[in-house]
Design an enzyme around this catalytic site. Structure first.
Site: not given
Length: 933
Positions: A425, A366-370, A402-403, A406
């Site tokens: 989260e 979905g999405a990732m906060e790297n 949201h990301e 993070h």
């Protein structure tokens, strides 16, 4: 990380069928005193912890790791964190602490090349030895060694080394063990040198390859998804969140691609491989100290748009045609302001010089906060400039926020272990709404969690607590007790709020047990009791912590807000909540969804509330009306109350003008996956008469906008999210005006293919446009499906619409098209079958088609298709005869183990259907008595 499915909780619909989608609900914000602000903070944290937190002891690292354990030796301790989060590998011993990685990755991929693909690499890890050891243990999964492993050091002695006797891969533990002929000494630094190679798959985990189409050409890209424990599948590493280190990363790639990682590129050069072929080498600046699950890599042929915000160079990368058409401009326009907003709010600067956001055509997370290289599912980033409506903007703003949240909560400060994942989260979920409402002030976002937080959004004490928490643990790790300590300091610094216990004690009552409570109120005695919200029909689960939570209870009496109460026992008498004999004396708990629990009222209060709704529904705030109805349907499903109790609260609906409240009613009474099933029961005509009588006012209100001034709904967020369900139900119930409207708009589209059906009801219009039409309407849908400009979303709507046909021969032809390898891509065939089988007349046609063509379907799709079809078919299995008919087919086509599994599935669905039938008989009986009210 942002996923579309979230944990179920008190703010979720549950009724006659499987639960519907998670709602987004709003209230009317009001100013609050300091006491209310702090108590709202506490209540919010309770909800966040309940959603994401579990009080589990972190698994200790293994004891001393022996180089050659005997078969009888005990294996190192396995982690106790959830398998889904922590992975199946072992916790590492703490003899070695990683300080720095020098990492080279070389995916052997050329444009247009066919697979299989591989990648190779070299990692040199500087470690500090904390305890003498003759073995170096680190994570490695699915990788093969390349060349000889070596250990240099102790540093800085030139030429010093410790000989490696053997390199052992332990697949079950997902570790590599370097057995040494000498010993690593405590307090000294060493460098572990390992070459590796692996398979580059298309599975969307670890380092993966994905294919897509851009500007009419087929292309490939390489990307990564490391959370939770996939870094070890890409390079040998210390793959635990608390083992932070810095990284120097170098990527070797085809010259036609660009390479991205967490930090800015500082050098681009060229090398030749063993065959003399030219490759590009992109070298990146040294990273900040971070966890392995945040390392990220993208190798692509994308374009980008860019802007700089306070020194942070922001780039949005996407397919060339998406960038050219301006589809990512909105994401670019909001990213910088959200960063600045959170910097100012938290008083903690974003520490990186750049941020890349990449829109991937296929991405499972979905999405990732790297850190510095966030990745997103493409649909989460795209906004068409011609789209006037705000719901798409809302989705993009929420996910991007949201990301970005993070970057502080998760990246800068990271949980010690996965059992504290909620620290990442939960707080990111809070900031997603803050950021979204900052860039889109018109969005009426509030939700069961954020509503509890909204009271202290500008409270300096709360921000001070978060700021000190961030500053103390920057570039390090924390657990939930660290956060409680900072919150406690805030509480201790004022004297206007007296808590019934310490912050830690209150929070542990939520995080040390699963689930959430249901409160039962007895108005006669003023007693509130609590228990864990469980399915009363199946009480086989075990509980811990005595099922007692320390619960802040907001409440109102006769429309007036009352002082907050605390329930800190399993049962407690509140004299203030005893009511008079007057039918106008009523009580409402959990006002505006300010607590994370459900409420079970006694019959006396429910009757008074039902009468109140019929007389003057606006006396109860909209969010509380939603909560009252949502709770009672959930309580019905889980066996606390009878369905008749829930139905009594729907009598007033002709006076209900809030779409999100109508949505929760319809999700429970007419769940989408049971629409065709319900038509087979006597309840349908009664439900039709009862609901249409109440739906007509709100239906005609919005139908007028659809016909005359659709642009007026541009800022009506709830209409954009919930109007489709209202219209779909109206058409399903046979409301002639809804069917006529669908035909009108569909015909308008047929006359002018450039016309855009209002997306608010596009799926419904396409379905019923085909349903009430002939083969002419069906053929037009087929033509538009094959139109080159159709988006993925357009195609899915049309795939569904073509299954709405009412003529059997059209459905059979549609299924036959599905078998053609030239008319459909292979992954669409099963979708077509599943769409048809769920429709009124499609069940028998689809089943006949499946049985006739099973050899071919089985060869293409195997067990997965059959299992999906069975789950849908099961809704229609009510008798032993039907089970026997299906069993004959299974016996002829399936292996023995599959026959056993499918028989059990059918028996289960038969039981479910019998239970549903009993429920629907009750509903029909109630409707017969009340349909004319």
């Amino acid at each position: 990380m942002y996923r579309t499915a979230r944990a179920a909780g008190p703010g979720r619909a549950a009724g006659m069928g499987p639960r519907g989608g998670r709602g987004l609900y709003v209230g009317r914000r009001a100013a609050a005193l300091l006491a209310a602000l702090l108590l709202a903070l506490l209540a919010a944290l309770l909800a966040l912890a309940a959603l994401y937190g579990r009080c589990r002891q972190e698994a200790p690292p293994p004891p001393a790791w022996t180089a050659a354990p005997s078969p009888a030796a005990p294996s190192p301790a396995a982690p106790t964190a959830p398998a889904a989060a922590a992975g199946s590998g072992r916790r590492l011993p703490r003899h070695l602490l990683p300080l720095h990685y020098d990492l080279e990755l070389w995916p052997r991929v050329r444009p247009g090349q066919e697979g299989p693909f591989t990648f190779s690499g070299q990692v040199n890890i500087t470690v500090r030895c904390r305890q003498d050891t003759d073995a170096a243990v680190l994570h490695s999964s699915g990788l093969r060694s390349r060349g000889a492993a070596a250990v240099r050091g102790p540093l800085p002695e030139p030429g010093a080394a410790v000989e490696v006797a053997a390199l052992r891969q332990e697949a079950a533990g997902e570790v590599a063990v370097l057995e040494l002929r000498g010993r690593l000494r405590a307090g000294r630094r060493y460098v572990l040198q390992l070459g590796f190679q692996g398979r580059l798959e298309e599975d969307l985990d670890g380092l993966f390859l994905t294919r897509y189409t851009d500007q009419g050409r087929s292309s490939m890209l390489i990307a990564s998804q490391m959370e939770p424990t996939y870094a070890r599948t890409v390079y040998p590493c210390f793959d635990e969140p608390a083992m932070k280190a810095t990284f120097n990363i170098r990527i070797v790639h085809d010259p036609s691609y660009v390479a991205l990682s967490n930090m800015p590129a500082i050098d681009v050069s060229e090398i030749k491989d063993e065959n003399g072929s030219l490759w590009t080498v992109t070298t990146f600046n040294t990273s900040l100290k971070m966890s392995t699950y945040l390392t990220a890599f993208v190798i692509c042929d994308f374009d980008y748009v860019t802007r700089t915000e306070r020194g942070n160079k922001i780039r949005i990368w996407a397919r060339k045609e998406a960038v050219k058409n301006g589809y990512v401009d909105y994401a670019l326009n909001i990213t910088g302001p959200i960063f600045s907003f959170l910097e100012d709010l938290l008083n903690v600067s974003y520490p990186l010089p750049k941020t890349d956001l990449v829109a991937l055509p296929e991405f499972g997370a979905g999405a990732m906060e790297n850190w510095g290289l966030m990745t997103f599912q493409e649909s989460s980033m795209m906004y068409l400039p011609s789209d006037k409506f705000t719901s798409r903007k809302a989705m993009i703003a929420i996910i991007v926020s949201h990301e970005i949240g993070h970057q502080w909560f998760g990246n800068l400060v990271t949980m010690n272990w996965w059992n504290d994942l909620w620290l990442n989260e939960g707080l990111a979920s809070y900031f997603e709404y803050l950021g979204a409402t900052f860039v889109e002030p018109k969005l009426p976002l509030g939700a069961s969690i954020t509503w509890m937080l909204s009271g202290f959004l500008t409270e300096k004490l709360f921000i001070r607590a978060l700021t000190s928490y961030l500053k103390e643990f920057s570039f390090s790790n924390a657990n939930q007790d660290d956060l409680w300590t900072h919150i406690q300091k805030v509480v201790d610094a004022q004297d206007e709020v007296q808590l019934p216990a310490s912050v830690k004690h209150i929070m542990d009552s939520w995080t040390c047990q699963n689930g959430f409570p249901v409160l039962t109120l007895n108005l006669t005695t003023g007693t509130i009791s609590q228990e864990r919200f469980l399915n009363k029909k199946n009480e086989n689960s075990t509980d811990s912590y005595n099922n007692t939570w320390i619960i802040p209870i907001s409440w109102m009496r006769n429309g007036s807000s009352q002082p907050l109460m605390w329930l800190d026992k399993s049962s407690k008498v509140f004299p203030e909540m005893q009511v008079l004999e007057s039918e106008y004396d009523w009580i409402l708990l959990n006002v505006n969804l300010s607590g994370y629990y459900r409420v079970n009222y006694d019959q006396l209060n429910l009757k008074r509330l039902a009468r109140l709704l019929e007389n003057d529904p606006k006396v109860i705030p909209a969010v509380s009306r939603f909560q009252l109805i949502d709770d009672v349907f959930a309580l019905t499903q889980f066996g606390y109350v009878q369905i008749e109790t829930a139905l009594e609260l729907t009598k007033y609906l002709a006076r209900e003008d809030e779409l999100f409240i109508w949505n929760v009613v319809l999700l429970n009474l007419v769940p989408e996956n049971l629409e065709s099933t319900l038509k087979n029961y006597e309840v349908y005509p009664l439900l039709k008469k009862y609901l249409l009588k109440r739906m007509l006012p709100i239906y005609h209100y919005y139908a007028g906008f659809i016909r005359q001034n659709i642009d007026a709904l541009e800022d009506d967020y709830f209409a954009q999210v919930y109007l489709e369900k209202l219209f779909a139900t109206a058409c399903w119930l046979g409301l002639q005006d809804c069917l006529n409207l669908s035909s009108e708009l569909y015909a308008k589209w047929m006359d002018n293919p450039e016309y855009k059906i209002p997306f608010l009801i596009r799926r419904t219009v396409c379905c019923y446009g085909v349903a009430v039409g002939s083969d002419k309407e069906w053929n037009f849908a087929w033509e538009m499906y094959n139109h080159t400009n159709s988006t993925k979303e357009d195609k899915d709507i049309l795939l569904s619409a073509m299954s709405c046909a009412k003529e059997s021969w059209l459905l059979y032809r549609y299924l036959q098209y599905g078998l053609s390898g030239t008319l459909f891509s292979s992954n669409c065939t099963s979708i077509v079958i599943l769409y048809v089988v769920t429709k009124d007349i499609g069940y028998h046609i689809a089943w006949e088609f499946v049985t006739e063509n099973w050899p071919l379907l089985s060869e293409r799709y195997g067990k997965e298709l059959l299992h999906d079809v069975l789950k849908v078919m099961g809704r229609f299995v009510n008798t032993d005869v039907q089970i026997q008919e299906l069993q004959v087919f299974y016996n002829a086509t399936l292996e023995e183990d599959e026959r056993v599994a499918t028989t059990l599935l059918l028996e289960f669905t038969k039981s479910e259907n019998l239970e549903r039938r009993e429920l629907l008989i009750k509903v029909a009986s109630w409707l017969q008595k009340n349909v004319d009210d």
